[in-house]
Design an enzyme around this catalytic site. Structure first.
Site, PDB file in Angstrom:
ATOM      1  N   THR A   1      23.880  -1.560  96.043  1.00 21.80           N
ATOM      2  CA  THR A   1      24.752  -0.825  95.125  1.00 21.80           C
ATOM      3  C   THR A   1      26.132  -1.465  94.973  1.00 21.80           C
ATOM      4  O   THR A   1      26.781  -1.291  93.945  1.00 21.80           O
ATOM      5  CB  THR A   1      24.952   0.636  95.600  1.00 21.80           C
ATOM      6  OG1 THR A   1      25.479   0.612  96.928  1.00 21.80           O
ATOM      7  CG2 THR A   1      23.668   1.415  95.563  1.00 21.80           C
ATOM      8  N   ASP A   2      26.554  -2.222  95.996  1.00 19.57           N
ATOM      9  CA  ASP A   2      27.946  -2.696  95.995  1.00 19.57           C
ATOM     10  C   ASP A   2      28.307  -3.519  94.755  1.00 19.57           C
ATOM     11  O   ASP A   2      29.387  -3.356  94.200  1.00 19.57           O
ATOM     12  CB  ASP A   2      28.234  -3.534  97.253  1.00 19.57           C
ATOM     13  CG  ASP A   2      28.271  -2.658  98.506  1.00 19.57           C
ATOM     14  OD1 ASP A   2      28.313  -1.422  98.367  1.00 19.57           O
ATOM     15  OD2 ASP A   2      28.253  -3.222  99.616  1.00 19.57           O
TER      16      ASP A   2
ATOM     17  N   GLN B   1      43.734   0.262  84.726  1.00 17.69           N
ATOM     18  CA  GLN B   1      43.346   0.640  86.093  1.00 17.69           C
ATOM     19  C   GLN B   1      42.705   2.035  86.116  1.00 17.69           C
ATOM     20  O   GLN B   1      42.127   2.431  87.119  1.00 17.69           O
ATOM     21  CB  GLN B   1      44.576   0.620  87.012  1.00 17.69           C
ATOM     22  CG  GLN B   1      45.083  -0.789  87.250  1.00 17.69           C
ATOM     23  CD  GLN B   1      46.402  -0.843  88.006  1.00 17.69           C
ATOM     24  OE1 GLN B   1      46.751   0.067  88.742  1.00 17.69           O
ATOM     25  NE2 GLN B   1      47.130  -1.919  87.820  1.00 17.69           N
ATOM     26  N   CYS B   2      42.844   2.777  85.021  1.00 14.71           N
ATOM     27  CA  CYS B   2      42.206   4.099  84.947  1.00 14.71           C
ATOM     28  C   CYS B   2      40.704   3.902  84.713  1.00 14.71           C
ATOM     29  O   CYS B   2      40.296   2.989  84.006  1.00 14.71           O
ATOM     30  CB  CYS B   2      42.763   4.911  83.782  1.00 14.71           C
ATOM     31  SG  CYS B   2      44.494   5.271  83.918  1.00 14.71           S
TER      32      CYS B   2
ATOM     33  N   SER C   1      24.056  -7.103  98.590  1.00 20.07           N
ATOM     34  CA  SER C   1      24.573  -7.484  97.272  1.00 20.07           C
ATOM     35  C   SER C   1      26.015  -7.983  97.315  1.00 20.07           C
ATOM     36  O   SER C   1      26.517  -8.506  96.329  1.00 20.07           O
ATOM     37  CB  SER C   1      24.416  -6.351  96.268  1.00 20.07           C
ATOM     38  OG  SER C   1      25.394  -5.374  96.448  1.00 20.07           O
TER      39      SER C   1
ATOM     40  N   ARG D   1      44.534  -6.037  85.255  1.00 18.82           N
ATOM     41  CA  ARG D   1      44.390  -4.571  85.332  1.00 18.82           C
ATOM     42  C   ARG D   1      45.775  -3.949  85.232  1.00 18.82           C
ATOM     43  O   ARG D   1      46.620  -4.118  86.116  1.00 18.82           O
ATOM     44  CB  ARG D   1      43.670  -4.184  86.623  1.00 18.82           C
ATOM     45  CG  ARG D   1      42.302  -4.868  86.726  1.00 18.82           C
ATOM     46  CD  ARG D   1      41.513  -4.337  87.895  1.00 18.82           C
ATOM     47  NE  ARG D   1      41.210  -2.937  87.707  1.00 18.82           N
ATOM     48  CZ  ARG D   1      41.295  -2.030  88.672  1.00 18.82           C
ATOM     49  NH1 ARG D   1      41.678  -2.372  89.866  1.00 18.82           N
ATOM     50  NH2 ARG D   1      40.973  -0.774  88.429  1.00 18.82           N
TER      51      ARG D   1
ATOM     52  N   THR E   1      20.434  -1.876 100.444  1.00 16.79           N
ATOM     53  CA  THR E   1      20.119  -0.817 101.421  1.00 16.79           C
ATOM     54  C   THR E   1      18.703  -0.282 101.272  1.00 16.79           C
ATOM     55  O   THR E   1      18.044   0.032 102.261  1.00 16.79           O
ATOM     56  CB  THR E   1      21.117   0.359 101.234  1.00 16.79           C
ATOM     57  OG1 THR E   1      22.422  -0.142 101.483  1.00 16.79           O
ATOM     58  CG2 THR E   1      20.834   1.503 102.173  1.00 16.79           C
TER      59      THR E   1
ATOM     60  N   THR F   1      30.220   1.761  86.774  1.00 15.89           N
ATOM     61  CA  THR F   1      31.034   1.401  87.939  1.00 15.89           C
ATOM     62  C   THR F   1      30.509   2.169  89.148  1.00 15.89           C
ATOM     63  O   THR F   1      30.088   3.319  89.002  1.00 15.89           O
ATOM     64  CB  THR F   1      32.500   1.822  87.667  1.00 15.89           C
ATOM     65  OG1 THR F   1      32.976   1.036  86.583  1.00 15.89           O
ATOM     66  CG2 THR F   1      33.410   1.615  88.853  1.00 15.89           C
TER      67      THR F   1
HETATM   68  N1  ASP Z   1      25.890  -3.260 101.151  1.00 15.93           N
HETATM   69  C1  ASP Z   1      24.734  -2.795 100.413  1.00 15.93           C
HETATM   70  C2  ASP Z   1      24.494  -3.728  99.251  1.00 15.93           C
HETATM   71  O1  ASP Z   1      25.177  -3.652  98.277  1.00 15.93           O
HETATM   72  C3  ASP Z   1      24.958  -1.404  99.940  1.00 15.93           C
HETATM   73  C4  ASP Z   1      23.802  -0.820  99.167  1.00 15.93           C
HETATM   74  O2  ASP Z   1      22.787  -1.392  98.901  1.00 15.93           O
HETATM   75  O3  ASP Z   1      23.953   0.339  98.802  1.00 15.93           O
HETATM   76  O4  ASP Z   1      23.610  -4.537  99.331  1.00 15.93           O
END
Ligand code: ASP
Length: 344
Positions: A89-90, A278-279, A58, A246, A13, A166
């Site tokens: 971020t994913d 899973q926690c 990602s 898990r 993103t 995470t």
């Molecule tokens: N879908 C995007 C990615 O992981 C989300 C992000 O970058 O926050 O590439």
């Protein structure tokens, strides 16, 4: 001498732009991203750049691209003081975990960051994330050594250990958390480095990069009502070498005899089955309840307080190095990059 940081753009993103026809965000080129952060010119650091071509969302990340990333860092290791990796971020926590295993005896910072809003948008969180990540990547102690010789994730004011992290929110700017390990660095008005929490490599030895991964691994979650035929099918998959299972709470599973029998058959056939809760917070303790104790008897190994992202990438790393499942099981019980809390 002036510090040198290599800024690696994989996509995500932070560098995306809105497609005028569909309205969806799509990867854009690095120049656009850099033009939106003129502040980078104020650094008393040489910032060189490397771009993945094409940049990716990602969700499309893969072990092959982790190998490419490991090569980029290894090839440039001696020329730079630190590395900042811009990443979606994913799957950032998976990539950071994988790289932590692939870069053995890391003596320089490898800081992952990204953003929830593209850098071209007014309320973007990308600028602060990028600028502080560079600051951390070039920071040295009084002996001229990197303050953070680790793979970390910087986001929303904190630096977290990569293989402890995470993604916790698709909405908040504070997108990541390391539930079982305290923050390495807090960036408020001042940047506070918690040195006692940061890994100490051997600065006299070289960093040892690794490029192999074996992804014959699967993650599955237990749930009330899980079916025998489906679990058996997974456990008896021919090429599968390991399973991240898990479980509930502190590592518990239903006590169905068929489940324990299937798991036992799996371990006897050489599959490494790792128990992860899973926690989000806390550790697996298989001897705490009867429901966990039976798993131990079936040959399931404890994943302690590991994240799923860390366990699955550690298995990929270990099984590419060791053919013997017992060796993989033994290494899963050890902290090799600060990924689990066990007394060595
Ligand atoms: N879908 C995007 C990615 O992981 C989300 C992000 O970058 O926050 O590439």
């Amino acid at each position: 001498m002036q510090n040198k940081v290599l800024l690696i753009y994989t996509g995500g993103t932070i560098g995306m732009n809105r497609n005028p026809l569909t309205g969806a965000l799509e990867p854009f080129d690095f120049e656009h991203l850099l033009n939106n952060v003129p502040e980078l010119k104020q650094f008393d650091t040489q910032i060189a750049t490397y771009q993945f071509n094409p940049p990716i969302d990602s969700s499309d990340m893969s072990p092959r691209l982790w190998t490419d990333l490991s090569h980029v860092i290894a090839d440039n290791y001696d020329q730079y003081d630190g590395f900042v990796v811009l990443h979606g971020t994913d799957t950032m926590a998976y990539t950071a975990s994988a790289l932590s295993y692939m870069l053995e005896n890391l003596t320089k910072p490898v800081i992952f960051t990204g953003s929830q809003l593209p850098i071209g948008q007014l309320r973007t969180d990308g600028k602060e994330n990028l600028i502080t990540s560079i600051e951390i990547a070039m920071s040295k102690d009084e002996n001229g050594r990197a303050r953070v010789p680790e793979v970390g994730i910087y986001f929303g004011g904190h630096l977290l250990r990569g293989n402890r992290t995470t993604k916790q929110s698709a909405e908040e700017f504070n997108a990541f958390e390391s539930f079982n390990y305290p923050h390495l660095v807090e960036a408020g008005v001042n940047i506070i480095y918690h040195n006692d929490r940061i890994l100490k490599p051997d600065f006299n030895k070289p960093m040892k990069p690794h490029f192999r991964l074996d992804n014959n691994v699967i993650i599955f979650s237990l749930f009330p009502g899980v079916r025998e035929d489906l679990i058996r099918h997974i456990i008896h998959t021919p090429n599968l070498k390991s399973i991240v299972m898990r479980t509930f709470g502190s590592g518990n599973a239903p006590q169905n005899p068929w489940l324990l029998k299937a798991l036992k058959e799996g371990t006897q056939n050489g599959k490494v089955i790792v128990n992860i809760s899973q926690c989000m917070q806390g550790a697996v303790e298989m001897s705490r309840y009867d429901t966990g104790f039976h798993l131990q008897e079936a040959g399931v190994v404890s994943g302690y307080d590991s994240t799923v992202e860390s366990a699955v990438t550690k298995l990929m790393f270990l099984q590419s190095h060791y053919n013997d499942p017992d060796k993989v099981r033994e290494m899963m019980k050890q902290s090799i990059r600060g990924e689990i809390s066990v007394v060595q």
